[in-house]
Write a protein that holds these residues in place. Structure first.
Motif, PDB file in Angstrom:
ATOM      1  N   PRO A   1       0.686  -1.374  -0.162  1.00 53.41           N
ATOM      2  CA  PRO A   1      -0.080   0.012  -0.122  1.00 53.41           C
ATOM      3  C   PRO A   1       0.779   1.289  -0.151  1.00 53.41           C
ATOM      4  N   MET A   2       1.857   1.274   0.724  1.00 55.38           N
ATOM      5  CA  MET A   2       2.950   2.447   0.763  1.00 55.38           C
ATOM      6  C   MET A   2       3.450   2.822  -0.596  1.00 55.38           C
ATOM      7  N   LEU A   3       4.093   1.583  -1.092  1.00 58.95           N
ATOM      8  CA  LEU A   3       4.403   1.662  -2.764  1.00 58.95           C
ATOM      9  C   LEU A   3       3.643   2.216  -3.685  1.00 58.95           C
ATOM     10  N   ARG A   4       2.153   1.897  -3.313  1.00 55.87           N
ATOM     11  CA  ARG A   4       1.176   2.264  -4.387  1.00 55.87           C
ATOM     12  C   ARG A   4       0.824   3.746  -3.935  1.00 55.87           C
ATOM     13  N   SER A   5       1.021   4.434  -3.080  1.00 54.48           N
ATOM     14  CA  SER A   5       0.709   5.694  -2.668  1.00 54.48           C
ATOM     15  C   SER A   5       1.507   6.572  -3.604  1.00 54.48           C
TER      16      SER A   5
END
Length: 257
Positions: A39-43
């Motif tokens: 989720p962080m990498l997709r932010s």
């Protein structure tokens, strides 16, 4: 500013690495679980991808397996160029098979616990130095191309018996027969080393030196595992061509032009 993502569930290790990063002038984001990583990498912010320089990934996490998480990152289609970000494993496992598995899953290097934070910093800098050197060499190669070539200045082209290969340094994309290959950083570097000298037989040690500044800390036999994985990727494009030749007792070579 250099931004590192640390995924580690041990607060003591995390605090030590954060202090080390601060001394280096780096910013470090710490996550203590596997589920928060993708989720962080997709932010994104203002439609810009997350600016990360590397991921330090613990193999043993409370909610997941760091090796599997690495593989998910490498095969993600919704995180852009972050799928190719350098990944260094932190592992308490000392068995050879575990280290090989980590490299096969797409890791670029590893530090076995207990480790020195200074060694980890040195390994990260070595990875970035190799990437920068390759980009500089690529740019020099591109600037020497004749004006009638149709390949852009940012693309390296290799013509071999197996067909045309194209490498785009800006996004680390290597294509064969116009098909982008889904390779790990180490696999890509091995192929590029072979492509630069298609008539040369490379020993395992030579290929290891081509992908690591710390060959003594890695096993030459891991090259066999990487070559096996590369062959699987190539077979998805064309299984009828034996692109990488094995020379028994010597090493590997690309089919020559």
């Amino acid at each position: 500013m250099t931004h590192i993502l640390l995924v580690e569930d041990d607060p003591a290790i995390a605090m030590s690495l954060k202090m080390t990063a601060k001394r280096e002038g780096w910013h470090m984001t710490w996550l203590d679980n596997a589920n928060s990583v993708l989720p962080m990498l997709r932010s994104n912010k203002n439609d810009q991808p997350l600016n990360l320089s590397a991921i330090i990934l613990d193999v043993g996490l409370p909610d997941g397996d760091g090796l599997s998480l690495c593989q998910q990152i490498r095969h993600s289609t919704d995180i852009g160029s972050l799928k190719d970000i350098p990944i260094v494993f932190l592992t308490a496992r000392s068995e050879e098979v575990d280290r090989i598995l980590g490299l096969e899953m797409g890791g670029d290097d590893y530090c076995a616990k207990p480790f020195s934070p200074r060694e980890l910093v040195a390994r990260l800098k070595a990875i970035w130095r190799r990437e920068q050197l390759f980009h500089e060499q690529s740019n020099h190669h591109d600037s020497a191309k004749s004006s009638d070539e149709t390949v852009s200045a940012q693309v390296l082209t290799f013509e071999c018996q197996s067909g045309s290969w194209h490498y785009q340094p800006l996004n680390y994309s290597l294509s064969w027969q116009d098909q982008k290959l889904d390779l790990s950083n180490t696999e890509r570097k091995i192929l590029l080393a072979l492509l630069k000298a298609p008539n040369q037989v490379f020993s395992r040690e030579q290929l290891l030196n081509a992908v690591s500044d710390y060959p003594d800390h890695r096993l030459a036999r891991t090259i066999d595992s990487h070559v096996k994985s590369i062959r699987k990727h190539l077979a998805t494009v064309d299984s009828s061509i034996d692109v990488i030749h094995t020379h028994r007792g010597l090493g590997y070579a690309l089919c020559s032009a």
